[in-house]
Design an enzyme around this catalytic site. Sequence first.
Site, PDB file in Angstrom:
ATOM      1  N   HIS A  42     -41.415 -33.048  93.364  1.00  0.00           N
ATOM      2  CA  HIS A  42     -41.728 -31.935  94.276  1.00  0.00           C
ATOM      3  C   HIS A  42     -41.389 -32.310  95.705  1.00  0.00           C
ATOM      4  O   HIS A  42     -41.664 -33.433  96.129  1.00  0.00           O
ATOM      5  CB  HIS A  42     -43.223 -31.598  94.216  1.00  0.00           C
ATOM      6  CG  HIS A  42     -43.710 -31.261  92.841  1.00  0.00           C
ATOM      7  ND1 HIS A  42     -43.905 -32.206  91.869  1.00  0.00           N
ATOM      8  CD2 HIS A  42     -44.018 -30.072  92.279  1.00  0.00           C
ATOM      9  CE1 HIS A  42     -44.316 -31.604  90.752  1.00  0.00           C
ATOM     10  NE2 HIS A  42     -44.382 -30.316  90.972  1.00  0.00           N
TER      11      HIS A  42
ATOM     12  N   LYS B 285     -38.011 -31.502  85.979  1.00  0.00           N
ATOM     13  CA  LYS B 285     -38.514 -30.362  86.772  1.00  0.00           C
ATOM     14  C   LYS B 285     -38.426 -30.686  88.256  1.00  0.00           C
ATOM     15  O   LYS B 285     -38.983 -31.686  88.713  1.00  0.00           O
ATOM     16  CB  LYS B 285     -39.961 -30.059  86.391  1.00  0.00           C
ATOM     17  CG  LYS B 285     -40.522 -28.887  87.174  1.00  0.00           C
ATOM     18  CD  LYS B 285     -41.887 -28.462  86.673  1.00  0.00           C
ATOM     19  CE  LYS B 285     -42.952 -29.418  87.118  1.00  0.00           C
ATOM     20  NZ  LYS B 285     -44.302 -28.998  86.730  1.00  0.00           N
TER      21      LYS B 285
HETATM   22  O1  DQA Z   1     -44.748 -28.296  89.242  1.00  0.00           O
HETATM   23  C1  DQA Z   1     -45.290 -27.216  89.138  1.00  0.00           C
HETATM   24  C2  DQA Z   1     -44.740 -26.040  89.750  1.00  0.00           C
HETATM   25  C3  DQA Z   1     -45.715 -25.408  90.700  1.00  0.00           C
HETATM   26  O2  DQA Z   1     -45.924 -26.279  91.763  1.00  0.00           O
HETATM   27  C4  DQA Z   1     -45.099 -24.124  91.259  1.00  0.00           C
HETATM   28  O3  DQA Z   1     -44.586 -24.175  92.379  1.00  0.00           O
HETATM   29  O4  DQA Z   1     -45.117 -23.092  90.574  1.00  0.00           O
HETATM   30  C5  DQA Z   1     -47.021 -25.148  89.974  1.00  0.00           C
HETATM   31  C6  DQA Z   1     -47.585 -26.413  89.357  1.00  0.00           C
HETATM   32  O5  DQA Z   1     -48.788 -26.127  88.678  1.00  0.00           O
HETATM   33  C7  DQA Z   1     -46.577 -27.034  88.437  1.00  0.00           C
HETATM   34  O6  DQA Z   1     -47.049 -28.280  87.951  1.00  0.00           O
END
Ligand code: DQA
Length: 225
Positions: A122, A149
């Site tokens: 992220h 991801k």
């Molecule tokens: O990594 C993600 C994506 C997310 O951060 C989102 O932006 O929708 C929501 C989180 O719960 C998930 O683990």
Amino acid sequence: MGDELKPLIVGVIDEPDLKSAQLAKKDGADVLEARLDLWGLSLEDTRRFLLKLKRIGLEIIGTNRWELEGGRFKEDEEARIEFLIHMLDILDYVDIELECGVRDDVIRKAKEQGVEVIVSCHNFELTPDEDELSMIVSRMKACGADIGKIATMVNDLHDCLRLFELLLDSPMRLSVITMGELGRHARVIAPIYGSALNYGFVREAVAPGQMSVGEMKRLLNVMAV
Ligand SMILES: O=C1C[C@@](O)(C(=O)O)C[C@@H](O)[C@@H]1O
């Protein structure tokens, strides 16, 4: 996971409440994400609730996100990982951060138990350039992720395009998540470009620009995906 090419809608369960999970299913979620870090329960209570969640009849992703990437698990890193590993026998997928120091141990233990691994990354500030994005995907593949991801902040519409290209050229199953208000529309376009997991909220957004499960399902239906 069934049809591997079908983009899935993931309902984020941000509190230990069965009604939210039932609503997520009714609204069109294909999978549930148990955000263990947001539940704030003890290890035993978390297990108990996960077992109840299983009875909803959808597969479950276990996520115990660290603070460095937007999570809220209160204890130290050792406890965070122990928590996650203790849940593996109940989970269908586990989410582990690419940068986690014991990532490979978690991956090995998950695979031993037949749990699919989502390796995540992220960036709440920006979307990296093309080379860096490709490097992230290569690292995810190399460490044995079943699904990669990448969730990044969209500051410019070109950021969305780079993420879509990444999907089209990806050597592995990949999810991209376009965070922020500018990226909101692309959360529902990404599945068309092959994004494997597409996260929606049930009660309220847990990440910038997130849509609800119901909104996502309706929009995808309109586009006949
Ligand atoms: O990594 C993600 C994506 C997310 O951060 C989102 O932006 O929708 C929501 C989180 O719960 C998930 O683990």
